[in-house]
Design a protein around this motif. Structure first.
Motif, PDB file in Angstrom:
ATOM      1  N   VAL A  23      -2.614  18.572  -1.591  1.00 60.66           N
ATOM      2  CA  VAL A  23      -1.915  17.659  -2.819  1.00 60.66           C
ATOM      3  C   VAL A  23      -0.522  17.335  -2.334  1.00 60.66           C
ATOM      4  O   VAL A  23      -0.022  16.254  -2.554  1.00 60.66           O
ATOM      5  N   GLY A  24       0.304  18.336  -1.766  1.00 60.01           N
ATOM      6  CA  GLY A  24       1.544  18.049  -1.213  1.00 60.01           C
ATOM      7  C   GLY A  24       1.450  16.876  -0.377  1.00 60.01           C
ATOM      8  O   GLY A  24       2.391  15.790  -0.490  1.00 60.01           O
ATOM      9  N   ALA A  28       3.516  13.418  -1.196  1.00 56.86           N
ATOM     10  CA  ALA A  28       4.763  13.101  -0.482  1.00 56.86           C
ATOM     11  C   ALA A  28       4.463  11.622   0.264  1.00 56.86           C
ATOM     12  O   ALA A  28       5.524  10.581   0.148  1.00 56.86           O
ATOM     13  N   LEU A  29       3.093  11.393   0.928  1.00 60.10           N
ATOM     14  CA  LEU A  29       2.778  10.000   1.292  1.00 60.10           C
ATOM     15  C   LEU A  29       2.768   9.117   0.316  1.00 60.10           C
ATOM     16  O   LEU A  29       3.713   7.779   0.342  1.00 60.10           O
ATOM     17  N   GLY A  30       2.365   9.330  -0.929  1.00 56.81           N
ATOM     18  CA  GLY A  30       2.275   8.327  -2.175  1.00 56.81           C
ATOM     19  C   GLY A  30       3.799   7.963  -2.461  1.00 56.81           C
ATOM     20  O   GLY A  30       4.181   6.579  -2.361  1.00 56.81           O
ATOM     21  N   LEU A  35       8.559   4.247  -1.873  1.00 56.88           N
ATOM     22  CA  LEU A  35       9.810   4.034  -1.759  1.00 56.88           C
ATOM     23  C   LEU A  35       9.978   3.036  -0.568  1.00 56.88           C
ATOM     24  O   LEU A  35      10.954   2.020  -0.478  1.00 56.88           O
ATOM     25  N   ALA A  36       9.299   3.322   0.567  1.00 59.30           N
ATOM     26  CA  ALA A  36       9.465   2.340   1.761  1.00 59.30           C
ATOM     27  C   ALA A  36       9.240   1.051   1.596  1.00 59.30           C
ATOM     28  O   ALA A  36       9.827   0.095   2.107  1.00 59.30           O
ATOM     29  N   LEU A  37       8.220   0.525   0.849  1.00 56.62           N
ATOM     30  CA  LEU A  37       7.512  -0.667   0.821  1.00 56.62           C
ATOM     31  C   LEU A  37       8.386  -1.335  -0.608  1.00 56.62           C
ATOM     32  O   LEU A  37       8.502  -2.562  -0.496  1.00 56.62           O
ATOM     33  N   PHE A  38       8.543  -0.797  -1.673  1.00 55.53           N
ATOM     34  CA  PHE A  38       8.852  -1.391  -2.817  1.00 55.53           C
ATOM     35  C   PHE A  38      10.361  -1.193  -3.037  1.00 55.53           C
ATOM     36  O   PHE A  38      11.179  -2.097  -3.765  1.00 55.53           O
ATOM     37  N   ILE A 203      11.162  11.397   3.163  1.00 59.75           N
ATOM     38  CA  ILE A 203       9.831  11.974   2.573  1.00 59.75           C
ATOM     39  C   ILE A 203       8.465  11.671   3.303  1.00 59.75           C
ATOM     40  O   ILE A 203       7.496  12.427   3.152  1.00 59.75           O
ATOM     41  N   VAL A 204       8.356  10.427   3.859  1.00 62.10           N
ATOM     42  CA  VAL A 204       7.184  10.076   4.712  1.00 62.10           C
ATOM     43  C   VAL A 204       7.093  11.412   5.746  1.00 62.10           C
ATOM     44  O   VAL A 204       5.934  11.812   6.023  1.00 62.10           O
ATOM     45  N   ALA A 205       8.127  11.675   6.425  1.00 56.85           N
ATOM     46  CA  ALA A 205       8.055  12.742   7.325  1.00 56.85           C
ATOM     47  C   ALA A 205       7.615  13.984   6.782  1.00 56.85           C
ATOM     48  O   ALA A 205       6.761  14.808   7.515  1.00 56.85           O
TER      49      ALA A 205
END
Lengths: 249, 79, 221
Positions: A23-24, A28-30, A35-38, A203-205
């Motif tokens: 779930v984490g 986190a990836l979501g 954030l990264a894209l928008f 966050i992606v990391a």
């Protein structure tokens, strides 16, 4: 530490951790990719192509982190003969190789608009290429023996030799690339990066780390079952032999 | 609508940005799926072996009348 | 110490009896390098420019070629087990084997290097640095290679595995070795490169006997 050497106990612990890790990872990836894209701004020099950074840089971190993790597991396996450490090293290697490969390809895709070539012998990319080869060697050595125990021990020694060599390789490649060409465009000069770019990156990391945890736990579980299958197969063969002898006698 | 196309164009870098993300998803999902399938396969084989092991142990006990149901096992094994 | 000398002497005796092996490595070295003019054209300036790189890469491959035999004969005829039981520490024994390997492979390559330098029109003012760099670099190749050879004993496809394990670890020696010669040819100081090459050698001198001995132990067990 040997408390978790018991497969059943480890599997119970893994089953308890796995849902949280899974779930984490998704959360986190979501959030990170959203954030990264928008949300994160484009770079004033590199424009929107800078968004490749949000997968490229965390992948590179993971590729290095996982090799160190393998080296630590290998040391534990060699010193304390802990069976789970061997399995952890074996389970980690393909994940690390995957992230190293991802770093190379995304680096190439990022480099194309920035440098104008698909591949540049830039210090970081070249080091990552060598790290990728180290992963391949580790995986090949693990699977090169009839006796899996020998594969574990040989690969553990290789991983330790590799981890001592990585700083030397990194230094030599940096030295070499600065001699031959100007500094790379892939600047990530630490604290100067703007928070709106740093947060998605971190966050992606974290998401990648949790993904690694999830996959490694699953792979260790799988290896434990494989070991049990081998033991059962052996027992069946032995039983058949005993029966055969009884018939002959 | 324009905003959406602008988003997908990625300031002209779409050819580089989207394949990067797609490859990330493919590699990560692929590794996870491969791991899960291997795990499921092994779990199934272990369950089969253990079930058979239990049967074998039962058979070693005082055997039931062998003429009673000779084809019972093969019939069960069929889907 | 006497045991070590005896071991090296034995290995050298064996190598001399099969001196064809050392000759083959040198032959491979010269022959492979001689292919490059056919590949890139005989233009003297280009050849002189790439000479240090080619000599180093080809030397590296020649060493690689000889690695598989490093422990294999001893592994197969059981003398490795004798070595394990002998009072000589296995780490020292590995060093002895590496020394013998270097004397029969690295040293002949260094002796053949001037020939290649002439063939490639290399400016002979850089020859001294080239030989010095090789003198510092080839022992590193033998040391790291010994670990690869020990790890793959008894492996399936051991001969193909060794390059995969060893070549990535050869990169620093290659970079500093070529760098030293290039610097000398450009009229710059080769000192930092040579010092780094020596530093790499020292680090490997510490690590590889330990790793090699550990690898041999697990191969015999």
């Amino acid at each position: 530490m040997h408390r978790f050497a018991n497969p059943a106990r480890f599997t119970r612990l893994a089953d308890r951790i796995l849902p949280f890790a899974a779930v984490g990872t998704v959360v986190a990836l979501g959030v990170g990719f959203y954030l990264a894209l928008f949300v994160a701004p484009g770079d004033y020099q590199q424009g929107e192509s800078v968004r490749i950074m949000y997968v490229h840089v965390p992948s590179a971190w993971m590729a290095m982190f996982i090799y160190v993790a393998i080296a630590v597991a290998s040391a534990v396996a060699l010193i304390w003969r802990h069976p789970l450490a061997d399995l952890a090293a074996k389970a980690s290697s393909p994940v690390g190789a995957g992230f190293a490969f991802l770093t190379l390809v995304t680096g190439s895709l990022w480099g194309r608009p920035m440098w104008g070539t698909w591949w540049e012998w830039d210090g970081r990319l070249t080091s990552m290429l060598i790290l990728f080869f180290l992963y391949l060697g580790h995986m090949a050595l693990l699977n090169a023996f009839e006796d899996s125990q020998r594969g574990y021990r040989a690969a553990a020694i290789l991983a330790l030799v590799g981890v001592v060599n990585i700083p030397i390789i990194k230094f030599s490649v940096d030295w070499w690339s600065t001699l031959h060409q100007p500094a790379s465009v892939m600047r990530l000069d630490g604290p100067t990066i703007h928070p709106s770019m740093l947060w998605p990156l971190l966050i992606v990391a974290v998401g990648f780390k949790l993904y690694y945890l999830t996959v490694v736990l699953l792979r260790i579980k799988s290896e434990l079952i494989a070991a049990r299958l081998r033991a059962l197969d052996l027992a069946t063969v032995k039983a058949a032999e005993v029966q055969g002898q009884a018939v002959q006698g | 609508m324009e905003e959406i196309t602008a988003f997908f164009e990625m300031g002209g870098y779409a050819v580089y940005v989207w394949p990067s993300l797609a490859l990330t998803v493919v590699i990560m999902a692929g590794l996870l799926i491969a791991t899960l399938r291997q795990l499921r396969n092994r779990q199934r084989r272990l369950a089969e072996l253990e079930a058979r092991g239990v049967q074998r142990q039962r058979r070693q006990r005082p055997a039931p009348d062998p003429t009673a149901q000779p084809g019972a096992e093969t019939r069960e094994a069929r889907p | 110490m006497r045991g070590l000398a005896l071991l090296v002497a034995r290995d050298l005796r064996l190598a001399l009896r099969q001196s064809a092996d050392a000759w083959l490595a040198v032959l491979f070295f010269v022959l492979t390098a001689a292919l490059f003019p056919f590949g890139v054209g005989p233009e003297p300036n280009l050849l002189a420019r790439i000479a240090p790189g080619i000599i180093w890469v080809v030397a590296l491959l020649a060493v690689l070629l000889s690695l598989e035999r490093l422990f294999l004969a001893d592994f197969e005829d059981g003398s490795l087990e004798q070595l394990l039981l002998s009072p000589l520490p296995l780490e020292l024994a590995v060093l002895g084997k590496v020394l013998a390997h270097w004397l029969t492979t690295g040293l002949p390559l260094i002796a053949a290097a001037p020939l290649l330098a002439v063939l490639f029109h290399m400016d002979l003012s850089g020859l001294g640095v080239l030989l010095l760099a090789m003198l510092l670099g080839t022992p590193t190749l033998s040391l790291v290679g010994a670990v690869g050879a020990a790890l793959t004993l008894g492996a399936r496809r051991g001969g193909v595995l060794i390059p995969l394990l060893v070549l990535p670890l050869y990169v620093p020696a290659l970079i500093f070795g070529v760098g030293a010669t290039d610097a000398a040819l450009l009229g710059l100081t080769a000192r930092p490169h040579l010092l780094l090459l020596g530093a790499v050698l020292l680090v490997m001198l510490v690590i590889t006997p330990l790793a090699g001995a550990a690898a041999l132990r697990q191969a015999i067990e």
